[in-house]
Design a protein around this motif. Sequence first.
Motif, PDB file in Angstrom:
ATOM      1  N   LEU A 101       0.851  -1.179   0.000  1.00  0.00           N
ATOM      2  CA  LEU A 101       0.000   0.000   0.000  1.00  0.00           C
ATOM      3  C   LEU A 101       0.890   1.234   0.000  1.00  0.00           C
ATOM      4  CD1 LEU A 101      -2.800   1.336   0.226  1.00  0.00           C
ATOM      5  CD2 LEU A 101      -2.528   1.223   2.707  1.00  0.00           C
ATOM      6  N   SER A 102       0.738   2.090  -0.999  1.00  0.00           N
ATOM      7  CA  SER A 102       1.453   3.361  -1.039  1.00  0.00           C
ATOM      8  C   SER A 102       0.578   4.391  -0.338  1.00  0.00           C
ATOM      9  CB  SER A 102       1.717   3.797  -2.479  1.00  0.00           C
ATOM     10  OG  SER A 102       2.126   5.148  -2.515  1.00  0.00           O
ATOM     11  N   LYS A 103       1.021   4.835   0.805  1.00  0.00           N
ATOM     12  CA  LYS A 103       0.262   5.855   1.525  1.00  0.00           C
ATOM     13  C   LYS A 103       0.303   7.190   0.777  1.00  0.00           C
ATOM     14  CE  LYS A 103       0.715   3.699   5.999  1.00  0.00           C
ATOM     15  NZ  LYS A 103       1.181   3.789   7.363  1.00  0.00           N
ATOM     16  N   GLU A 104       1.419   7.442   0.096  1.00  0.00           N
ATOM     17  CA  GLU A 104       1.557   8.702  -0.646  1.00  0.00           C
ATOM     18  C   GLU A 104       0.498   8.829  -1.738  1.00  0.00           C
ATOM     19  OE1 GLU A 104       4.802  11.192  -3.318  1.00  0.00           O
ATOM     20  OE2 GLU A 104       5.330   9.178  -2.620  1.00  0.00           O
ATOM     21  N   PHE A 105       0.259   7.739  -2.476  1.00  0.00           N
ATOM     22  CA  PHE A 105      -0.667   7.797  -3.606  1.00  0.00           C
ATOM     23  C   PHE A 105      -1.998   7.098  -3.320  1.00  0.00           C
ATOM     24  CE2 PHE A 105       3.598   8.090  -5.544  1.00  0.00           C
ATOM     25  CZ  PHE A 105       3.473   9.352  -6.098  1.00  0.00           C
ATOM     26  N   ASN A 106      -2.117   6.474  -2.176  1.00  0.00           N
ATOM     27  CA  ASN A 106      -3.337   5.767  -1.780  1.00  0.00           C
ATOM     28  C   ASN A 106      -3.723   4.706  -2.812  1.00  0.00           C
ATOM     29  OD1 ASN A 106      -5.376   5.122   0.001  1.00  0.00           O
ATOM     30  ND2 ASN A 106      -6.765   6.699  -0.738  1.00  0.00           N
ATOM     31  N   VAL A 107      -2.732   3.884  -3.193  1.00  0.00           N
ATOM     32  CA  VAL A 107      -2.951   2.770  -4.111  1.00  0.00           C
ATOM     33  C   VAL A 107      -2.312   1.521  -3.524  1.00  0.00           C
ATOM     34  CG1 VAL A 107      -3.072   4.207  -6.182  1.00  0.00           C
ATOM     35  CG2 VAL A 107      -0.878   3.245  -5.489  1.00  0.00           C
ATOM     36  N   TYR A 108      -2.862   0.374  -3.878  1.00  0.00           N
ATOM     37  CA  TYR A 108      -2.329  -0.918  -3.470  1.00  0.00           C
ATOM     38  C   TYR A 108      -1.907  -1.633  -4.738  1.00  0.00           C
ATOM     39  CZ  TYR A 108      -2.284  -5.669  -1.536  1.00  0.00           C
ATOM     40  OH  TYR A 108      -1.923  -6.943  -1.146  1.00  0.00           O
ATOM     41  N   GLY A 109      -0.646  -2.066  -4.817  1.00  0.00           N
ATOM     42  CA  GLY A 109      -0.210  -2.710  -6.041  1.00  0.00           C
ATOM     43  C   GLY A 109       1.190  -3.261  -5.985  1.00  0.00           C
ATOM     44  N   PHE A 110       1.652  -3.729  -7.142  1.00  0.00           N
ATOM     45  CA  PHE A 110       2.985  -4.310  -7.281  1.00  0.00           C
ATOM     46  C   PHE A 110       3.496  -4.048  -8.694  1.00  0.00           C
ATOM     47  CE2 PHE A 110       0.020  -7.595  -8.583  1.00  0.00           C
ATOM     48  CZ  PHE A 110       0.593  -8.103  -9.737  1.00  0.00           C
ATOM     49  N   PHE A 111       4.783  -4.332  -8.912  1.00  0.00           N
ATOM     50  CA  PHE A 111       5.436  -4.131 -10.201  1.00  0.00           C
ATOM     51  C   PHE A 111       5.991  -5.448 -10.722  1.00  0.00           C
ATOM     52  CE2 PHE A 111       5.616  -0.075  -8.057  1.00  0.00           C
ATOM     53  CZ  PHE A 111       5.315   0.828  -9.067  1.00  0.00           C
ATOM     54  N   PHE A 112       6.146  -5.528 -12.051  1.00  0.00           N
ATOM     55  CA  PHE A 112       6.813  -6.650 -12.706  1.00  0.00           C
ATOM     56  C   PHE A 112       7.322  -6.166 -14.056  1.00  0.00           C
ATOM     57  CE2 PHE A 112       2.517  -6.847 -14.337  1.00  0.00           C
ATOM     58  CZ  PHE A 112       2.652  -7.248 -15.656  1.00  0.00           C
ATOM     59  N   ARG A 113       8.147  -6.980 -14.698  1.00  0.00           N
ATOM     60  CA  ARG A 113       8.660  -6.645 -16.033  1.00  0.00           C
ATOM     61  C   ARG A 113       8.183  -7.677 -17.043  1.00  0.00           C
ATOM     62  NH1 ARG A 113      12.017  -2.362 -16.159  1.00  0.00           N
ATOM     63  NH2 ARG A 113      12.949  -1.783 -14.175  1.00  0.00           N
ATOM     64  N   ASP A 114       7.950  -7.201 -18.259  1.00  0.00           N
ATOM     65  CA  ASP A 114       7.576  -8.118 -19.339  1.00  0.00           C
ATOM     66  C   ASP A 114       8.856  -8.702 -19.940  1.00  0.00           C
ATOM     67  OD1 ASP A 114       8.668  -6.309 -21.177  1.00  0.00           O
ATOM     68  OD2 ASP A 114       6.803  -6.036 -22.279  1.00  0.00           O
ATOM     69  N   PRO A 115       8.749  -9.627 -20.909  1.00  0.00           N
ATOM     70  CA  PRO A 115       9.952 -10.247 -21.474  1.00  0.00           C
ATOM     71  C   PRO A 115      10.923  -9.274 -22.139  1.00  0.00           C
ATOM     72  CG  PRO A 115       8.061 -11.628 -21.919  1.00  0.00           C
ATOM     73  CD  PRO A 115       7.536 -10.329 -21.332  1.00  0.00           C
ATOM     74  N   ALA A 116      10.463  -8.091 -22.541  1.00  0.00           N
ATOM     75  CA  ALA A 116      11.355  -7.092 -23.141  1.00  0.00           C
ATOM     76  C   ALA A 116      11.929  -6.139 -22.099  1.00  0.00           C
ATOM     77  CB  ALA A 116      10.622  -6.297 -24.219  1.00  0.00           C
ATOM     78  N   ALA A 127      -8.616   5.645  -3.407  1.00  0.00           N
ATOM     79  CA  ALA A 127      -9.287   6.945  -3.291  1.00  0.00           C
ATOM     80  C   ALA A 127     -10.729   6.815  -3.774  1.00  0.00           C
ATOM     81  CB  ALA A 127      -8.551   7.982  -4.137  1.00  0.00           C
ATOM     82  N   PRO A 128     -11.691   7.242  -2.960  1.00  0.00           N
ATOM     83  CA  PRO A 128     -13.092   7.109  -3.368  1.00  0.00           C
ATOM     84  C   PRO A 128     -13.456   7.939  -4.595  1.00  0.00           C
ATOM     85  CG  PRO A 128     -12.904   8.343  -1.306  1.00  0.00           C
ATOM     86  CD  PRO A 128     -11.536   7.846  -1.654  1.00  0.00           C
ATOM     87  N   GLU A 129     -12.682   8.956  -4.909  1.00  0.00           N
ATOM     88  CA  GLU A 129     -12.998   9.785  -6.072  1.00  0.00           C
ATOM     89  C   GLU A 129     -12.521   9.193  -7.398  1.00  0.00           C
ATOM     90  OE1 GLU A 129      -9.282  11.581  -4.126  1.00  0.00           O
ATOM     91  OE2 GLU A 129     -11.140  10.700  -3.454  1.00  0.00           O
ATOM     92  N   TRP A 130     -11.773   8.056  -7.358  1.00  0.00           N
ATOM     93  CA  TRP A 130     -11.329   7.426  -8.597  1.00  0.00           C
ATOM     94  C   TRP A 130     -12.547   6.934  -9.376  1.00  0.00           C
ATOM     95  CZ3 TRP A 130      -7.555   7.345 -11.883  1.00  0.00           C
ATOM     96  CH2 TRP A 130      -7.532   6.359 -12.869  1.00  0.00           C
ATOM     97  N   PRO A 131     -12.644   7.263 -10.681  1.00  0.00           N
ATOM     98  CA  PRO A 131     -13.817   6.816 -11.447  1.00  0.00           C
ATOM     99  C   PRO A 131     -13.768   5.313 -11.714  1.00  0.00           C
ATOM    100  CG  PRO A 131     -12.249   7.939 -12.881  1.00  0.00           C
ATOM    101  CD  PRO A 131     -11.723   8.061 -11.460  1.00  0.00           C
ATOM    102  N   GLY A 132     -14.816   4.611 -11.377  1.00  0.00           N
ATOM    103  CA  GLY A 132     -14.883   3.178 -11.604  1.00  0.00           C
ATOM    104  C   GLY A 132     -14.989   2.852 -13.081  1.00  0.00           C
TER     105      GLY A 132
END
Length: 133
Positions: A101-116, A127-132
Amino acid sequence: MPPEPFAQAVTFLYAEDPAPCRAFYAEVLGLPMVLDQGRCAIFAVAANRAFLGICEARGPRQLQEARSEGGSVHTFVTADVDGWHAHLRAAGATDLTAPTLSKEFNVYGFFFRDPAGYLFEVQSFRAPEWPGA
């Protein structure tokens, strides 16, 4: 008055050998290919509103750090961040980070790289204001 709003968006990525990326997007991410242009293949993301194209590169990579000026990070938004993390881990995705969880951006996520080597993020906005979708 501005012209009609944009209806779709395509991000094009370039790889010296696009075949592993094509397989990764189709088989691991499950994205349907909507157009094969030979040197470029375009995959649908988000109900045909966004697209990801993988094209044969015209030269060597110019940028190694995706989050510096001129770089980019390609983000997929989903409510099932943990499910995608487990799926990508099982598929052997490279540079896979743990979901946080990034408190700075209020997002929950992770990173990865593709084969390139392109940097991708899978996240959910808290954030509740994010458009669904």
